[in-house]
Scaffold this motif. Structure first.
Motif, PDB file in Angstrom:
ATOM      1  N   LEU A  17       0.840  -1.201   0.000  1.00 26.31           N
ATOM      2  CA  LEU A  17       0.000   0.000   0.000  1.00 26.31           C
ATOM      3  C   LEU A  17       0.870   1.244   0.000  1.00 26.31           C
ATOM      4  O   LEU A  17       1.806   1.367   0.760  1.00 26.31           O
ATOM      5  N   ARG A  18       0.534   2.156  -0.820  1.00 28.15           N
ATOM      6  CA  ARG A  18       1.220   3.435  -0.842  1.00 28.15           C
ATOM      7  C   ARG A  18       0.482   4.397   0.082  1.00 28.15           C
ATOM      8  O   ARG A  18      -0.710   4.222   0.352  1.00 28.15           O
ATOM      9  N   PRO A  19       1.156   5.405   0.576  1.00 32.57           N
ATOM     10  CA  PRO A  19       0.498   6.353   1.490  1.00 32.57           C
ATOM     11  C   PRO A  19      -0.797   6.958   0.948  1.00 32.57           C
ATOM     12  O   PRO A  19      -1.745   7.163   1.676  1.00 32.57           O
ATOM     13  N   TYR A  20      -0.874   7.220  -0.357  1.00 29.55           N
ATOM     14  CA  TYR A  20      -2.102   7.822  -0.885  1.00 29.55           C
ATOM     15  C   TYR A  20      -3.278   6.863  -0.832  1.00 29.55           C
ATOM     16  O   TYR A  20      -4.431   7.278  -0.810  1.00 29.55           O
ATOM     17  N   ARG A  26      -6.033  11.423  -0.442  1.00 31.22           N
ATOM     18  CA  ARG A  26      -5.928  12.811  -0.004  1.00 31.22           C
ATOM     19  C   ARG A  26      -4.531  13.102   0.517  1.00 31.22           C
ATOM     20  O   ARG A  26      -3.908  12.266   1.140  1.00 31.22           O
ATOM     21  N   SER A  27      -4.084  14.311   0.270  1.00 32.39           N
ATOM     22  CA  SER A  27      -2.764  14.708   0.766  1.00 32.39           C
ATOM     23  C   SER A  27      -2.859  15.726   1.893  1.00 32.39           C
ATOM     24  O   SER A  27      -1.851  16.036   2.512  1.00 32.39           O
ATOM     25  N   ARG A  28      -4.079  16.233   2.143  1.00 28.51           N
ATOM     26  CA  ARG A  28      -4.263  17.229   3.193  1.00 28.51           C
ATOM     27  C   ARG A  28      -5.363  16.791   4.144  1.00 28.51           C
ATOM     28  O   ARG A  28      -6.365  16.218   3.725  1.00 28.51           O
ATOM     29  N   PRO A  29      -5.192  17.095   5.429  1.00 28.79           N
ATOM     30  CA  PRO A  29      -6.242  16.767   6.393  1.00 28.79           C
ATOM     31  C   PRO A  29      -7.430  17.716   6.256  1.00 28.79           C
ATOM     32  O   PRO A  29      -7.309  18.795   5.665  1.00 28.79           O
ATOM     33  N   THR A  30      -8.568  17.309   6.814  1.00 35.01           N
ATOM     34  CA  THR A  30      -9.752  18.167   6.774  1.00 35.01           C
ATOM     35  C   THR A  30      -9.624  19.326   7.745  1.00 35.01           C
ATOM     36  O   THR A  30     -10.320  20.306   7.636  1.00 35.01           O
ATOM     37  N   ARG A  31      -8.733  19.203   8.722  1.00 32.64           N
ATOM     38  CA  ARG A  31      -8.528  20.257   9.721  1.00 32.64           C
ATOM     39  C   ARG A  31      -7.113  20.808   9.577  1.00 32.64           C
ATOM     40  O   ARG A  31      -6.187  20.056   9.417  1.00 32.64           O
ATOM     41  N   LEU A  87      -5.117  10.757   8.698  1.00 37.86           N
ATOM     42  CA  LEU A  87      -5.877   9.735   9.428  1.00 37.86           C
ATOM     43  C   LEU A  87      -6.439  10.291  10.731  1.00 37.86           C
ATOM     44  O   LEU A  87      -7.611  10.088  11.060  1.00 37.86           O
ATOM     45  N   ALA A  88      -5.606  11.001  11.479  1.00 35.12           N
ATOM     46  CA  ALA A  88      -6.034  11.558  12.759  1.00 35.12           C
ATOM     47  C   ALA A  88      -7.145  12.581  12.553  1.00 35.12           C
ATOM     48  O   ALA A  88      -8.119  12.610  13.316  1.00 35.12           O
TER      49      ALA A  88
END
Length: 125
Positions: A17-20, A26-31, A87-88
């Motif tokens: 699995l690759r990080p994406y 997604r490369s950016r968090p929602t917050r 993820l967080a």
């Protein structure tokens, strides 16, 4: 950390699995409030994770039963901080984790206020 080659904390470089994929592309968090120094803790009581939760999400919630910084969680999961931040952020949005940021740095006092205090002290003499 987990044993090499297995378990939820398997290093991303050794994984198919690759990080994406882990972050669902997604490369950016929602917050934008979650930084490397942000402390994460599992919600009490923590709602059950959905069946579709990834093993990294499950491991992150388990790790955060005790207060843990984002950067420590990334080290334990052997994932880049940017991936764990996404993820967080998702887990905070879903109510599984709570994020505690540090106390904001005090801003410099207003120079006009300081001048007024100084003038007042001089008048006391």
């Amino acid at each position: 950390m987990s044993e090499p080659g297995g378990g939820p904390g398997r290093g991303y470089a050794d994984s198919a699995l690759r990080p994406y994929v882990i972050t669902k592309g997604r490369s950016r968090p929602t917050r934008n409030t979650i930084g490397v120094e942000t402390l994460l803790v599992a919600a009490d009581p923590s709602p059950a994770l959905p069946v579709s939760a990834t093993r990294e999400e499950v491991a992150l919630v388990r790790m955060c039963e005790r207060l843990l910084s984002l950067v420590e969680a990334a080290a334990h999961l052997q994932l880049p901080v940017s991936v764990v931040k996404v993820l967080a952020s998702d887990l905070v949005d879903s109510g599984h984790l709570s994020a505690r940021t540090g106390v904001p740095q005090a801003t410099a006092p207003d120079s006009q206020l300081l001048q007024e205090v100084l003038d007042g002290l001089r008048r006391l003499r």
